[in-house]
Design a protein around this motif. Structure first.
Motif, short mmCIF file in Angstrom:
data_model
loop_
_atom_site.label_atom_id
_atom_site.label_comp_id
_atom_site.label_asym_id
_atom_site.label_seq_id
_atom_site.Cartn_x
_atom_site.Cartn_y
_atom_site.Cartn_z
N ALA A 95 14.70 65.03 3.51
CA ALA A 95 13.55 64.12 3.47
C ALA A 95 12.32 64.86 2.95
O ALA A 95 11.55 64.32 2.15
CB ALA A 95 13.28 63.54 4.85
N LEU A 96 12.15 66.10 3.41
CA LEU A 96 11.02 66.91 2.94
C LEU A 96 11.17 67.19 1.44
O LEU A 96 10.18 67.16 0.69
CB LEU A 96 10.97 68.22 3.73
CG LEU A 96 9.85 69.19 3.38
CD1 LEU A 96 8.49 68.56 3.65
CD2 LEU A 96 10.02 70.48 4.17
N SER A 148 10.26 64.06 -0.41
CA SER A 148 8.82 63.84 -0.27
C SER A 148 8.04 64.74 -1.21
O SER A 148 7.06 64.33 -1.83
CB SER A 148 8.38 64.10 1.18
OG SER A 148 8.94 63.16 2.06
N THR A 149 8.49 65.99 -1.34
CA THR A 149 7.82 66.94 -2.23
C THR A 149 8.02 66.56 -3.69
O THR A 149 7.08 66.63 -4.50
CB THR A 149 8.36 68.37 -1.99
OG1 THR A 149 8.18 68.72 -0.62
CG2 THR A 149 7.66 69.38 -2.88
N ASN A 165 5.52 60.91 -0.55
CA ASN A 165 5.90 60.39 0.77
C ASN A 165 6.32 58.92 0.74
O ASN A 165 7.30 58.53 1.36
CB ASN A 165 4.74 60.56 1.77
CG ASN A 165 4.62 61.98 2.29
OD1 ASN A 165 5.44 62.84 1.93
ND2 ASN A 165 3.63 62.23 3.10
N SER A 166 5.55 58.09 0.03
CA SER A 166 5.86 56.66 0.01
C SER A 166 7.20 56.39 -0.65
O SER A 166 8.03 55.62 -0.14
CB SER A 166 4.76 55.88 -0.72
OG SER A 166 3.54 56.00 -0.03
N ALA A 187 9.64 58.53 -1.04
CA ALA A 187 10.69 59.11 -0.19
C ALA A 187 10.99 58.21 0.99
O ALA A 187 12.15 58.06 1.39
CB ALA A 187 10.27 60.50 0.29
N GLY A 188 9.95 57.61 1.57
CA GLY A 188 10.16 56.70 2.69
C GLY A 188 11.04 55.52 2.31
O GLY A 188 11.94 55.13 3.06
N TYR A 193 10.33 62.40 10.47
CA TYR A 193 8.90 62.61 10.67
C TYR A 193 8.58 64.01 11.20
O TYR A 193 7.53 64.58 10.89
CB TYR A 193 8.33 61.56 11.64
CG TYR A 193 6.85 61.73 11.86
CD1 TYR A 193 5.95 61.51 10.81
CD2 TYR A 193 6.35 62.13 13.09
CE1 TYR A 193 4.59 61.68 10.99
CE2 TYR A 193 4.98 62.30 13.28
CZ TYR A 193 4.11 62.07 12.22
OH TYR A 193 2.76 62.26 12.40
N ILE A 203 7.60 66.62 8.61
CA ILE A 203 6.30 66.26 8.03
C ILE A 203 5.19 66.63 9.01
O ILE A 203 4.17 67.22 8.64
CB ILE A 203 6.24 64.76 7.70
CG1 ILE A 203 7.40 64.36 6.77
CG2 ILE A 203 4.89 64.40 7.10
CD1 ILE A 203 7.37 64.98 5.43
N LEU A 256 7.49 57.68 7.79
CA LEU A 256 6.99 58.35 6.59
C LEU A 256 5.93 57.50 5.90
O LEU A 256 4.93 58.00 5.40
CB LEU A 256 8.14 58.65 5.62
CG LEU A 256 9.25 59.57 6.14
CD1 LEU A 256 10.30 59.80 5.06
CD2 LEU A 256 8.68 60.90 6.61
N GLU A 263 1.00 57.99 6.00
CA GLU A 263 -0.03 57.93 4.97
C GLU A 263 -1.33 57.34 5.52
O GLU A 263 -2.41 57.62 4.99
CB GLU A 263 0.45 57.07 3.79
CG GLU A 263 1.66 57.63 3.06
CD GLU A 263 1.26 58.68 2.04
OE1 GLU A 263 0.05 58.92 1.86
OE2 GLU A 263 2.16 59.27 1.42
#
Length: 411
Positions: A32-33, A36-37, A41-42, A44-45, A234, A237, A371, A375
């Protein structure tokens, strides 16, 4: 029931799954990280909400096919898909192709799990199943002790080598299943046409989902899983963005300094170590306790631990909180499969095991909402929502076993 007295099928699977899970935990907590990278984040969520839906179909198909064409055939299907997807992941040079491979791995794993659990129910007397499931849980989580700490190095710096190793292990394990593992369900219908099998499968699941008690059990599990699954959604994050680098151990002029990423790896390692050390003793300790009390205790501990996470960023406090929510997962793990194997009709164990995984697939579909929320919301609000989810699961479990006791008394 000691391991050396087990059926050969179970011994082979215990060893094979333990080896694979060591490598699984080198990449899975960071996926997930990673997305996200790479993608934000959005995005990836949204992406992390899709694999559970894919896994849903895999679990239902795996469970139904396990009852119709046999446990071994479906396990071979699931492990083969995972092996091929790991090869794709290893060859990929794009995060989007990585994501496609990740979906395939999730799908293959979902197909594999129901026949794997049903095989235990085939071979182990009911009174001993909880202990056997606990042993498998222990073996799987041995990798969770070293995996995250090693994965913090290998996944980000030697990802392709790690993924090729996972591919090779799964290819070997698939060959071992093919050559050594024997079928444990003998009243199978291997000559049935696929079209007829799939039609019968969905008919069977319609009947299962009309089971009110089982439906409440799944729903309660969904709200419990939303909290438990944050360990690899989460939590990384939160720790990496809100927990500062700090001294872990200091002595005179010497000190061991951990970065935020390393603190997260150590928390995951502690989580796995607790599983390895305590899942069997805790299962034995709770052997005669009512399943209702165990499910409620599990939800309370995991929810309380997650809520307490936001109180302090001190590394030793975070380890203490890790102990609390890990024990919430430990007490729950062996009881789930033993409850389903006891509750399900004997001729439908595979299908019920497949349907049982719905709580994980739906829970994991909902879990990435944290995730999105990260934000806009402060951590304290997200952790409070997770605590509320655990409380609602406690209410549902209490209602479930009230209905279950009435249902048993009328038989």
């Amino acid at each position: 029931m000691k391991v050396f007295h087990w059926d050969l099928n179970l011994k082979v699977r215990l060893f094979g799954e333990a080896i694979f899970n060591l490598h699984f935990w080198m990449y899975f907590p960071f996926i997930a990280l990673y997305f996200s990278t790479e993608l934000g984040n959005s995005t990836a969520g949204m992406l992390m909400a899709i694999p559970p839906l894919i896994s849903l179909f895999g679990s239902l198909a795996g469970g139904s096919l396990a009852d119709r064409i046999g446990r071994r055939h479906v396990m071979l299907m699931g492990s083969s898909i995972q092996a091929l997807m790991f090869v794709l992941f290893a060859l990929s040079m794009s995060p989007w192709l990585d994501y496609l491979a990740f979906i395939g791995i999730s799908f293959g794993g979902a197909i594999y799990r129901p026949p794997s659990a049903a095989m235990v129910a085939d071979l182990v007397p009911e009174a001993e199943r909880r202990q056997v499931f606990a042993t498998f849980t222990t073996a799987k989580n041995i990798g969770a002790v070293l995996g995250p700490a090693l994965g913090a190095i290998f996944f980000f710096h030697y990802r392709h080598e790690l993924l090729w190793t996972c591919s090779l292990i799964l290819i070997i394990y698939t060959l071992v299943i093919y050559l050594i593992v024997k079928e444990t369900k003998h009243d199978i219908h291997s000559k049935s046409k696929l079209r007829h099998v799939m039609k019968a499968q969905w008919s069977d699941y319609r009947e299962i989902f009309r089971d009110k008690i089982f439906a409440i059990y799944i729903l309660a599990g969904v709200f419990a899983v939303v909290t438990i699954m944050q360990l690899d959604l989460y939590l990384p994050i939160y720790v990496i963005n809100h927990v500062p680098a700090q001294v872990f151990i200091g002595w005179n002029q010497w000190s061991l300094f951990l970065t935020s990423e390393e603190i997260f790896g150590w928390m995951l390692g502690l989580n796995g170590l607790l599983f390895v050390l305590f899942v069997l003793p805790v299962t034995k300790w709770l052997k005669n306790r009512d399943e209702r009390d165990i499910f409620i205790l599990s939800s309370f501990l995991s929810g309380t631990g997650m809520l307490a996470l936001g109180i302090s960023t001190n590394i030793w406090y975070l380890f203490l909180v890790t102990v609390v929510f890990t024990f919430g997962e430990i007490v729950r793990s062996p009881v789930m499969e033993s409850f389903v194997s006891r509750y399900a009709p004997r001729e439908s164990v595979g299908k019920y095991m497949g349907a049982d995984s719905l709580q994980y697939t739906i829970g994991r579909f909902l879990a990435p909402i944290t995730l999105f929320l990260s934000e806009w919301l402060e951590p304290v609000w997200i952790l409070s929502i997770l605590f509320a989810s655990s409380l609602f699961s406690i209410y549902l479990y209490a209602h479930l076993f009230k209905l279950f006791s009435v249902d048993k008394s009328t038989e």
